[in-house]
Design a protein around this motif. Sequence first.
Motif, PDB file in Angstrom:
ATOM      1  N   LEU A  38       0.847  -1.181   0.000  1.00 13.66           N
ATOM      2  CA  LEU A  38       0.000   0.000   0.000  1.00 13.66           C
ATOM      3  C   LEU A  38       0.882   1.230   0.000  1.00 13.66           C
ATOM      4  CD1 LEU A  38      -2.843   1.220   0.180  1.00 13.66           C
ATOM      5  CD2 LEU A  38      -2.646   1.132   2.663  1.00 13.66           C
ATOM      6  N   GLY A  39       0.709   2.096  -0.977  1.00 16.56           N
ATOM      7  CA  GLY A  39       1.500   3.317  -1.030  1.00 16.56           C
ATOM      8  C   GLY A  39       1.361   4.001  -2.370  1.00 16.56           C
ATOM      9  N   LEU A  40       1.865   5.224  -2.449  1.00 15.92           N
ATOM     10  CA  LEU A  40       1.772   6.007  -3.674  1.00 15.92           C
ATOM     11  C   LEU A  40       3.147   6.340  -4.240  1.00 15.92           C
ATOM     12  CD1 LEU A  40      -0.973   8.538  -2.528  1.00 15.92           C
ATOM     13  CD2 LEU A  40      -1.281   6.443  -3.828  1.00 15.92           C
ATOM     14  N   LYS A  41       4.198   5.802  -3.656  1.00 16.31           N
ATOM     15  CA  LYS A  41       5.549   6.240  -4.024  1.00 16.31           C
ATOM     16  C   LYS A  41       6.325   5.183  -4.796  1.00 16.31           C
ATOM     17  CE  LYS A  41       6.088   7.033   0.368  1.00 16.31           C
ATOM     18  NZ  LYS A  41       4.678   7.029   0.776  1.00 16.31           N
ATOM     19  N   HIS A  42       5.623   4.250  -5.451  1.00 17.13           N
ATOM     20  CA  HIS A  42       6.349   3.189  -6.149  1.00 17.13           C
ATOM     21  C   HIS A  42       7.087   3.721  -7.382  1.00 17.13           C
ATOM     22  CE1 HIS A  42       2.955   1.579  -4.108  1.00 17.13           C
ATOM     23  NE2 HIS A  42       2.167   1.597  -5.149  1.00 17.13           N
ATOM     24  N   VAL A  43       8.118   3.033  -7.764  1.00 15.35           N
ATOM     25  CA  VAL A  43       8.720   3.211  -9.076  1.00 15.35           C
ATOM     26  C   VAL A  43       8.045   2.183  -9.980  1.00 15.35           C
ATOM     27  CG1 VAL A  43      10.834   3.248 -10.422  1.00 15.35           C
ATOM     28  CG2 VAL A  43      10.886   3.900  -8.013  1.00 15.35           C
ATOM     29  N   GLY A  44       6.925   2.540 -10.520  1.00 16.18           N
ATOM     30  CA  GLY A  44       6.086   1.576 -11.231  1.00 16.18           C
ATOM     31  C   GLY A  44       5.020   1.058 -10.287  1.00 16.18           C
ATOM     32  N   THR A  53      -0.867   5.120   5.370  1.00 18.86           N
ATOM     33  CA  THR A  53       0.493   5.023   4.828  1.00 18.86           C
ATOM     34  C   THR A  53       1.456   6.006   5.489  1.00 18.86           C
ATOM     35  OG1 THR A  53       0.047   6.595   3.023  1.00 18.86           O
ATOM     36  CG2 THR A  53      -0.405   4.275   2.597  1.00 18.86           C
ATOM     37  N   LYS A  54       0.945   7.069   6.111  1.00 19.42           N
ATOM     38  CA  LYS A  54       1.842   8.050   6.736  1.00 19.42           C
ATOM     39  C   LYS A  54       2.624   7.442   7.891  1.00 19.42           C
ATOM     40  CE  LYS A  54       0.127  11.206   9.455  1.00 19.42           C
ATOM     41  NZ  LYS A  54      -0.698  12.331   9.969  1.00 19.42           N
ATOM     42  N   TYR A  55       2.147   6.306   8.425  1.00 20.55           N
ATOM     43  CA  TYR A  55       2.817   5.655   9.549  1.00 20.55           C
ATOM     44  C   TYR A  55       3.810   4.582   9.105  1.00 20.55           C
ATOM     45  CZ  TYR A  55      -0.858   7.967  12.206  1.00 20.55           C
ATOM     46  OH  TYR A  55      -1.691   8.912  12.745  1.00 20.55           O
ATOM     47  N   GLN A  56       3.921   4.359   7.793  1.00 21.97           N
ATOM     48  CA  GLN A  56       4.826   3.305   7.319  1.00 21.97           C
ATOM     49  C   GLN A  56       6.272   3.584   7.685  1.00 21.97           C
ATOM     50  OE1 GLN A  56       3.812   3.311   3.160  1.00 21.97           O
ATOM     51  NE2 GLN A  56       2.323   1.653   3.373  1.00 21.97           N
ATOM     52  N   THR A  57       6.664   4.830   7.642  1.00 24.61           N
ATOM     53  CA  THR A  57       8.056   5.186   7.963  1.00 24.61           C
ATOM     54  C   THR A  57       8.186   5.839   9.326  1.00 24.61           C
ATOM     55  OG1 THR A  57       7.754   7.271   6.759  1.00 24.61           O
ATOM     56  CG2 THR A  57       8.713   5.429   5.543  1.00 24.61           C
ATOM     57  N   THR A  58       7.151   6.605   9.750  1.00 26.19           N
ATOM     58  CA  THR A  58       7.254   7.311  11.030  1.00 26.19           C
ATOM     59  C   THR A  58       6.984   6.391  12.213  1.00 26.19           C
ATOM     60  OG1 THR A  58       4.939   8.009  10.864  1.00 26.19           O
ATOM     61  CG2 THR A  58       6.617   9.488   9.959  1.00 26.19           C
ATOM     62  N   GLU A  59       5.984   5.513  12.108  1.00 24.38           N
ATOM     63  CA  GLU A  59       5.646   4.571  13.175  1.00 24.38           C
ATOM     64  C   GLU A  59       5.329   3.207  12.569  1.00 24.38           C
ATOM     65  OE1 GLU A  59       2.873   6.002  16.195  1.00 24.38           O
ATOM     66  OE2 GLU A  59       3.055   8.020  15.343  1.00 24.38           O
ATOM     67  N   GLN A  73       0.517  -2.918  13.263  1.00 27.48           N
ATOM     68  CA  GLN A  73      -0.515  -3.275  14.235  1.00 27.48           C
ATOM     69  C   GLN A  73      -1.915  -3.071  13.643  1.00 27.48           C
ATOM     70  OE1 GLN A  73      -0.307  -1.034  17.918  1.00 27.48           O
ATOM     71  NE2 GLN A  73      -2.490  -1.336  18.299  1.00 27.48           N
ATOM     72  N   ILE A  74      -2.142  -1.935  12.987  1.00 24.04           N
ATOM     73  CA  ILE A  74      -3.457  -1.634  12.410  1.00 24.04           C
ATOM     74  C   ILE A  74      -3.778  -2.599  11.268  1.00 24.04           C
ATOM     75  CG2 ILE A  74      -4.789   0.057  11.105  1.00 24.04           C
ATOM     76  CD1 ILE A  74      -4.647   0.784  13.988  1.00 24.04           C
ATOM     77  N   VAL A  75      -2.822  -2.800  10.348  1.00 21.27           N
ATOM     78  CA  VAL A  75      -3.068  -3.676   9.199  1.00 21.27           C
ATOM     79  C   VAL A  75      -3.287  -5.116   9.654  1.00 21.27           C
ATOM     80  CG1 VAL A  75      -2.135  -4.574   7.041  1.00 21.27           C
ATOM     81  CG2 VAL A  75      -1.781  -2.170   7.639  1.00 21.27           C
ATOM     82  N   ASN A  76      -2.464  -5.585  10.578  1.00 22.05           N
ATOM     83  CA  ASN A  76      -2.622  -6.959  11.074  1.00 22.05           C
ATOM     84  C   ASN A  76      -3.932  -7.136  11.836  1.00 22.05           C
ATOM     85  OD1 ASN A  76      -0.242  -8.115  10.030  1.00 22.05           O
ATOM     86  ND2 ASN A  76       0.980  -7.287  11.711  1.00 22.05           N
ATOM     87  N   GLN A  77      -4.403  -6.063  12.466  1.00 21.47           N
ATOM     88  CA  GLN A  77      -5.704  -6.133  13.130  1.00 21.47           C
ATOM     89  C   GLN A  77      -6.819  -6.338  12.100  1.00 21.47           C
ATOM     90  OE1 GLN A  77      -6.568  -2.774  15.665  1.00 21.47           O
ATOM     91  NE2 GLN A  77      -8.627  -3.497  16.171  1.00 21.47           N
ATOM     92  N   ALA A  78      -6.701  -5.659  10.963  1.00 21.39           N
ATOM     93  CA  ALA A  78      -7.678  -5.843   9.893  1.00 21.39           C
ATOM     94  C   ALA A  78      -7.611  -7.267   9.339  1.00 21.39           C
ATOM     95  CB  ALA A  78      -7.429  -4.828   8.778  1.00 21.39           C
ATOM     96  N   PHE A  79      -6.390  -7.785   9.136  1.00 17.61           N
ATOM     97  CA  PHE A  79      -6.239  -9.172   8.670  1.00 17.61           C
ATOM     98  C   PHE A  79      -6.851 -10.154   9.664  1.00 17.61           C
ATOM     99  CE2 PHE A  79      -2.176  -8.124   6.026  1.00 17.61           C
ATOM    100  CZ  PHE A  79      -2.983  -7.585   5.036  1.00 17.61           C
ATOM    101  N   GLU A  80      -6.641  -9.900  10.959  1.00 19.32           N
ATOM    102  CA  GLU A  80      -7.153 -10.795  11.995  1.00 19.32           C
ATOM    103  C   GLU A  80      -8.689 -10.800  12.014  1.00 19.32           C
ATOM    104  OE1 GLU A  80      -7.348 -13.456  15.156  1.00 19.32           O
ATOM    105  OE2 GLU A  80      -5.650 -12.926  13.868  1.00 19.32           O
ATOM    106  N   LEU A  81      -9.301  -9.638  11.831  1.00 22.49           N
ATOM    107  CA  LEU A  81     -10.762  -9.564  11.808  1.00 22.49           C
ATOM    108  C   LEU A  81     -11.336 -10.403  10.669  1.00 22.49           C
ATOM    109  CD1 LEU A  81     -11.334  -5.760  12.546  1.00 22.49           C
ATOM    110  CD2 LEU A  81     -11.896  -7.683  14.054  1.00 22.49           C
ATOM    111  N   HIS A  82     -10.643 -10.404   9.534  1.00 23.98           N
ATOM    112  CA  HIS A  82     -11.128 -11.210   8.411  1.00 23.98           C
ATOM    113  C   HIS A  82     -10.853 -12.691   8.656  1.00 23.98           C
ATOM    114  CE1 HIS A  82     -12.309 -12.389   4.430  1.00 23.98           C
ATOM    115  NE2 HIS A  82     -11.105 -12.884   4.170  1.00 23.98           N
ATOM    116  N   ALA A  83      -9.691 -13.006   9.198  1.00 25.41           N
ATOM    117  CA  ALA A  83      -9.343 -14.410   9.442  1.00 25.41           C
ATOM    118  C   ALA A  83     -10.306 -15.055  10.437  1.00 25.41           C
ATOM    119  CB  ALA A  83      -7.908 -14.525   9.951  1.00 25.41           C
ATOM    120  N   THR A  84     -10.847 -14.241  11.363  1.00 25.18           N
ATOM    121  CA  THR A  84     -11.800 -14.755  12.352  1.00 25.18           C
ATOM    122  C   THR A  84     -13.243 -14.514  11.927  1.00 25.18           C
ATOM    123  OG1 THR A  84     -11.568 -12.670  13.573  1.00 25.18           O
ATOM    124  CG2 THR A  84     -10.193 -14.518  14.267  1.00 25.18           C
TER     125      THR A  84
END
Length: 443
Positions: free
Chosen positions: A166-172, A371-377, A383-394
Amino acid sequence: MGDLTSVIVWYLSNNTLSNNISQRRVNNWLKMHSLRLQYSRLNLYRNTFSLLEKYVKPSIASCCSNFSTELPSFNESDQFKAAVLHPKKQNLTVETLVLPDTAADGMVRVGVDYCAVNGIDVKCIYQDINTVTLPFIPGSEFSGEILEVGPNCKRQFQIGDKVAVLGLKHVGGGLSHQCFVPETECIHVDPRLSQKDAATIIQGYSNSLLAFTKYAPIKEGDDVVIFAGPGGDGLAAIDIAHNILKANVYVVFASASIDALVRDESAHKAINCNVGLTKVYNYFKNTLASKQFKAVFDTYDSKILHVIADFISPNGYILTEDPFFSPETFEAPYFKKDTGKKSKKKKPTLEEIEEPENIDWTERVKKVDITKYQTTEPEFYEQIVNQAFELHATEKINPFVSQVWNLREVNKAIQFVNLKKCLGKVLIDTRRKKASLEGKQIA
């Protein structure tokens, strides 16, 4: 020779003496003449080839020996297909491109499996094309597999790892078979999730959790407004707010096609914004009796925020996913109760507004972007993304995929989203044969 043959054939076919000449002799003569011509041409070709071998070939070899750089040779693993946006065009072109030799510092190469078509992609193509450098490969939310790890990477990715990006800064971007991305934009996918689920969840559900747990914490029974457009993020916000946090959800939706689905997601009440912003305003003012909301979350178009701002509670917040929205310049207009006109038939319009008094919007308006927390925190981001994955897995959330297209049909998919025909996420299946992708890791 050719002219003589034509004269003989003409003479024999028109002179009375030709009746005394057998047709067999004529045919034999023509065959012999044709063989002579072929033999003459063959001799000419042999002589030319002999001259080339004797004089030209040694000269070329001598010239080539003076070059120290060899011409590059590409194999199948060096090439990939991508949907490219070019200047002055509103359609993407699927092209065969060649990747650089290796990943740069802090970068990884990802073989893309599924890429979501989001509102940001559509806006880049049809509206805000000046925000990107052309030619450009769209695609900011996708899933895939690590094919190469560049030097100085610190996230412990290995070749073959399943990741979501997830991000907007890819090279491609993600609308391709493979691309280079910063390792900070990648996160390991829960093995209980499919790659299709990962590409559907990472943005919408992560942003919704961020919005309703950090920026505007809501609890059971709170009243919230969600602006849901096509693309699935609005449905994700409803899913989190109502099914997980047990809030009362009021929905403004952008397309009649998602009306039934919005109601199925247990929205308390809903209205279509296509009736006009004035009617939306009056709906909140009259039908809902000027109810005060804890939060308004826009997942599609920030213009609706100016209309609903009058109905935010004193401790409420305005949130938006719009990447081009500026909270610093937000001024929330509201409709005058009295337009000053004698005619009672005239309805107030958006132009008939005045600035509200004593409201500091700078602290109450926030742009939601995980995405603003990818580099700063990075730990908080995971934690947030894995929480979303966990909600779907359960099985506590149920992401909705509207349609899956292949890369050749990418323009149809983008048009599908642009015309607001999709109920949920629209995905592009970009998978290719893994045998042709050579993984490598650089120390």
